[in-house]
Design a protein around this motif. Structure first.
Motif, mmCIF file in Angstrom:
data_model
loop_
_atom_site.group_PDB
_atom_site.id
_atom_site.type_symbol
_atom_site.label_atom_id
_atom_site.label_comp_id
_atom_site.label_asym_id
_atom_site.label_seq_id
_atom_site.Cartn_x
_atom_site.Cartn_y
_atom_site.Cartn_z
ATOM 1 N N VAL A 1 0.761 -1.224 0.105
ATOM 2 C CA VAL A 1 0.084 0.002 -0.026
ATOM 3 C C VAL A 1 0.814 1.357 0.143
ATOM 4 C CG1 VAL A 1 -1.612 1.435 1.535
ATOM 5 C CG2 VAL A 1 -2.009 -1.326 1.032
ATOM 6 N N GLY A 2 1.948 1.300 0.842
ATOM 7 C CA GLY A 2 2.831 2.502 0.895
ATOM 8 C C GLY A 2 3.377 2.742 -0.464
ATOM 9 N N ARG A 3 3.847 1.644 -1.108
ATOM 10 C CA ARG A 3 4.590 1.714 -2.401
ATOM 11 C C ARG A 3 3.543 2.164 -3.371
ATOM 12 N NH1 ARG A 3 7.473 -3.395 -1.380
ATOM 13 N NH2 ARG A 3 5.594 -4.457 -1.871
ATOM 14 N N LEU A 4 2.488 1.863 -3.324
ATOM 15 C CA LEU A 4 1.386 2.348 -4.234
ATOM 16 C C LEU A 4 0.899 3.664 -4.078
ATOM 17 C CD1 LEU A 4 -0.899 -0.620 -4.316
ATOM 18 C CD2 LEU A 4 0.436 0.021 -6.254
ATOM 19 N N ILE A 5 0.959 4.222 -2.817
ATOM 20 C CA ILE A 5 0.778 5.550 -2.646
ATOM 21 C C ILE A 5 1.846 6.624 -3.035
ATOM 22 C CG2 ILE A 5 0.327 7.427 -0.884
ATOM 23 C CD1 ILE A 5 -2.169 5.621 -0.950
ATOM 24 N N SER A 6 3.119 6.021 -3.139
ATOM 25 C CA SER A 6 4.082 7.010 -3.418
ATOM 26 C C SER A 6 4.129 6.816 -4.960
ATOM 27 C CB SER A 6 5.332 6.275 -2.930
ATOM 28 O OG SER A 6 5.682 5.090 -3.377
ATOM 29 N N SER A 7 3.776 5.810 -5.519
ATOM 30 C CA SER A 7 3.788 5.511 -7.051
ATOM 31 C C SER A 7 2.864 6.557 -7.524
ATOM 32 C CB SER A 7 3.606 4.408 -7.641
ATOM 33 O OG SER A 7 2.072 4.045 -7.381
ATOM 34 N N LEU A 8 1.538 6.990 -6.851
ATOM 35 C CA LEU A 8 0.555 7.984 -7.386
ATOM 36 C C LEU A 8 1.209 9.414 -7.636
ATOM 37 C CD1 LEU A 8 -2.536 6.973 -5.027
ATOM 38 C CD2 LEU A 8 -2.201 6.433 -7.455
ATOM 39 N N GLY A 9 2.153 9.712 -6.816
ATOM 40 C CA GLY A 9 2.656 11.048 -7.098
ATOM 41 C C GLY A 9 3.603 10.936 -8.382
ATOM 42 N N LYS A 10 3.937 9.749 -8.549
ATOM 43 C CA LYS A 10 4.711 9.797 -10.116
ATOM 44 C C LYS A 10 3.845 9.753 -11.159
ATOM 45 C CE LYS A 10 8.518 7.200 -8.297
ATOM 46 N NZ LYS A 10 9.114 5.692 -8.430
ATOM 47 N N LEU A 11 2.501 9.175 -10.911
ATOM 48 C CA LEU A 11 1.512 9.358 -12.023
ATOM 49 C C LEU A 11 1.047 10.766 -12.154
ATOM 50 C CD1 LEU A 11 -0.210 5.940 -11.495
ATOM 51 C CD2 LEU A 11 1.346 6.561 -13.221
ATOM 52 N N GLY A 12 0.818 11.582 -10.915
ATOM 53 C CA GLY A 12 0.366 12.777 -11.076
ATOM 54 C C GLY A 12 1.115 13.898 -11.673
ATOM 55 N N ARG A 13 2.396 13.532 -11.749
ATOM 56 C CA ARG A 13 3.339 14.439 -12.823
ATOM 57 C C ARG A 13 2.864 14.347 -14.011
ATOM 58 N NH1 ARG A 13 7.508 16.292 -10.035
ATOM 59 N NH2 ARG A 13 8.460 16.865 -11.855
ATOM 60 N N HIS A 14 2.361 13.081 -14.580
ATOM 61 C CA HIS A 14 1.871 13.352 -16.132
ATOM 62 C C HIS A 14 0.649 14.217 -16.243
ATOM 63 C CE1 HIS A 14 4.571 10.197 -17.115
ATOM 64 N NE2 HIS A 14 4.142 9.415 -16.336
ATOM 65 N N MET A 15 -0.104 13.909 -15.028
ATOM 66 C CA MET A 15 -1.606 14.916 -15.216
ATOM 67 C C MET A 15 -1.416 16.497 -15.157
ATOM 68 S SD MET A 15 -3.805 12.504 -12.529
ATOM 69 C CE MET A 15 -5.338 12.920 -13.244
ATOM 70 N N ALA A 16 -0.278 16.894 -14.090
ATOM 71 C CA ALA A 16 0.060 18.213 -14.013
ATOM 72 C C ALA A 16 1.021 18.718 -15.123
ATOM 73 C CB ALA A 16 0.866 18.484 -12.751
ATOM 74 N N ALA A 17 1.351 17.816 -16.229
ATOM 75 C CA ALA A 17 2.142 18.011 -17.390
ATOM 76 C C ALA A 17 3.618 18.570 -16.809
ATOM 77 C CB ALA A 17 1.662 19.339 -18.250
ATOM 78 N N LEU A 18 4.096 17.875 -15.870
ATOM 79 C CA LEU A 18 5.499 18.162 -15.409
ATOM 80 C C LEU A 18 6.360 17.069 -16.195
ATOM 81 C CD1 LEU A 18 4.612 18.895 -11.727
ATOM 82 C CD2 LEU A 18 5.552 20.464 -13.408
ATOM 83 N N PRO A 19 7.525 17.496 -16.105
ATOM 84 C CA PRO A 19 8.463 16.282 -16.578
ATOM 85 C C PRO A 19 8.679 15.233 -15.743
ATOM 86 C CG PRO A 19 9.675 18.399 -15.991
ATOM 87 C CD PRO A 19 8.304 18.685 -15.745
ATOM 88 N N GLU A 20 9.265 14.049 -16.297
ATOM 89 C CA GLU A 20 9.420 12.942 -15.307
ATOM 90 C C GLU A 20 10.639 13.200 -14.526
ATOM 91 O OE1 GLU A 20 9.191 8.815 -16.739
ATOM 92 O OE2 GLU A 20 7.701 9.395 -18.195
ATOM 93 N N VAL A 21 10.630 12.624 -13.154
ATOM 94 C CA VAL A 21 11.850 12.659 -12.145
ATOM 95 C C VAL A 21 12.671 11.481 -12.178
ATOM 96 C CG1 VAL A 21 12.925 13.161 -10.065
ATOM 97 C CG2 VAL A 21 10.973 14.650 -10.928
#
Length: 169
Positions: free
Chosen positions: A96-116
């Protein structure tokens, strides 16, 4: 609606969907704790009664234990324009913790931010050790001169100092 068996499959497909349609795609998460039904409680009491017959009796609570409750975490990625729905469900607490942190990475696509990209083989910053973004108008040399230099040899703290010499007796 495809149900994925691993979180990496869901993450990969969700990131592709978000790259294709970042403005309409939604990610929803649901965490639910389910109470066990009566038959599961009865079976658990029978097992505990069988174990307690071989061991001396103890004061066990009559209510089901915390382990009897089952918690599930469900993630859905949905795009209403294409009708695509990607679903992943897990009951593993560590995941669950890993999935919650991966949501932040997916949210970067929605905000049109470059991948880190977290590259562990890359050398760390030589400056202060923090990852401060550099403004677009400033060059790297200007920013480095504004950062105060730290001393090369850190001082040993503690306030020890010299001891007083004792006189001869």
């Amino acid at each position: 609606m495809p149900n994925f068996t691993t979180s990496s499959e869901w993450f990969e497909q969700s990131s592709l969907l978000l790259k294709a349609r970042p403005t309409t795609t939604k990610i929803t998460s649901k965490y639910s704790v389910l109470k066990p039904n009566a038959s599961k409680i009865r079976k658990q009491k029978e097992k505990s009664a069988a174990k307690s017959s071989s061991k001396p009796p103890s004061n066990a609570p009559s209510e089901p234990s915390v382990a009897a409750f089952q918690a599930t975490f469900t993630l859905k990625t949905y795009d209403p324009e294409s009708g695509t729905c990607l679903k992943y469900r897990t009951d593993k607490a560590a995941e669950v913790g890993r999935l919650i942190s991966s949501l932040g990475k997916l949210g970067r696509h929605m905000a049109a931010l470059p991948e880190v990209i977290d590259d562990l083989s890359a050398p760390a910053d030589q400056g202060t050790g923090t990852h401060t973004p550099i403004p677009e108008g400033a060059s790297g040399k200007d920013v480095r001169s504004a950062i105060p230099e730290s001393k090369s040899a850190p001082q040993a703290g503690g306030g020890g100092g010299k001891k007083k010499k004792k006189g001869k007796k």
